[in-house]
Write an enzyme that holds these catalytic residues in place. Sequence first.
Site, PDB file in Angstrom:
ATOM      1  N   SER A 282       0.837  -1.186   0.000  1.00  0.00           N
ATOM      2  CA  SER A 282       0.000   0.000   0.000  1.00  0.00           C
ATOM      3  C   SER A 282       0.879   1.245   0.000  1.00  0.00           C
ATOM      4  O   SER A 282       1.842   1.319  -0.758  1.00  0.00           O
ATOM      5  CB  SER A 282      -0.964  -0.034   1.197  1.00  0.00           C
ATOM      6  OG  SER A 282      -1.956   0.957   1.059  1.00  0.00           O
TER       7      SER A 282
ATOM      8  N   ASP B 173      -5.292  -2.701  -3.445  1.00  0.00           N
ATOM      9  CA  ASP B 173      -4.392  -2.597  -2.300  1.00  0.00           C
ATOM     10  C   ASP B 173      -3.859  -3.958  -1.857  1.00  0.00           C
ATOM     11  O   ASP B 173      -4.619  -4.903  -1.650  1.00  0.00           O
ATOM     12  CB  ASP B 173      -5.120  -1.928  -1.135  1.00  0.00           C
ATOM     13  CG  ASP B 173      -4.162  -1.365  -0.113  1.00  0.00           C
ATOM     14  OD1 ASP B 173      -3.459  -2.165   0.537  1.00  0.00           O
ATOM     15  OD2 ASP B 173      -4.096  -0.136   0.024  1.00  0.00           O
TER      16      ASP B 173
END
Length: 390
Positions: free
Chosen positions: A48, A209
């Site tokens: 992320s 993500d």
Amino acid sequence: MSPAEPVTGLILSGGGARAAYQVGVLAAIAELLPVGASNPFPVIVGTSAGAINAVSLASGAMDFRGAIEALTAFWQGFRSHLVLRSDWPGVIHQASRFVSHNLMGIGAQVPVALLNSSPLRGLLNDKLNMTGIDQAIAQKQLQAVAVTAFGYESGQAVTFYQGGGTIDAWLRHRRIGVPTQLTVEHLLASSAIPLLFAPVKIGEEYFGDGAVRQSAPISPALHLGASRVLVVGVSGNPRGVDPQQPLQRAYTGQQPTLAQIGGHMLNSTFIDSLESDIELLQRLNQFGHLLPDGTPTRALGVAPVEVLVISPSQPIDEIAARHRQELPAALRLFLRGPGATKTSGAGVLSYLLFEAGYCSELIELGRRDALAKRGELSRFLGLAESVVPA
């Protein structure tokens, strides 16, 4: 035969704007290192927003201190409009497209995202020079760097890695390692928080993500050759709470807001799997130490892996709540309805508050927390005591 020199891996977890905390920890490490010291982390793994920090650090691995200074300036100069459309037309247009298509089925297909994160692509293309990765690998200042993204069709947590020598790809349940030349697209995919930011297409698949379904966040570093790992977490709950002494809470009895529910879901995605993986690794270390001398621990998969964890000593949600007025007016109004601008809903806010005041406070908190562990960091990194400031 003398034991092999340990290979230190750095794990930078995800968490949107919370990743500013990691920069403070890295800044403290740069202070502890002697002047001119080389990159202390041959293996760097990010997920992320932690992927952006990981690749930034790897790109500047030839000058570790300089890379940290640049990364600090990068985060201290953050404004929401550099990451996402935060103006009134941008926020309203994106929200209306999301509602009309995804909830009402009206109009052409549009990305499944509440926020428009297109400015982030331009920012990363402008600020990152990823050719430095190849140079660092060639000069033996870096062994490998990796970022993890989640494939929406395959359901796999895919770790894209760039490294030197022969690093075998791996295939485990719901997680694989793929050698590649890292690009900005990999960073955008890894940091595309579900529903908030649009998925990114890499090859034939859309990715989001990397924290989604990443059951073993530490594993990629071990596959890439790390024998000990420094984990920089972004948990909003300080570690070390005595489990025998439950926290005393004042319950309101009110129904949770949408932001409060969303905050817990984000924490579950970004934090819980990392903390569970740390606990599992610590148990395996304890088990390995109980085996008789001469037992082939590596062959059994229980070779000891030293782990040092640095995570926030203060609740990040509370810090975000203090800085909520820094949000642009359009975003503040957009988040007010779900309750994200209230103290109880600040969990969501803590991931989206890309503003200088908030990020700078997290950087300073990370620096203080790391310096508070200067002794442990010194021993972990093999620094002479004389190097460590009092």
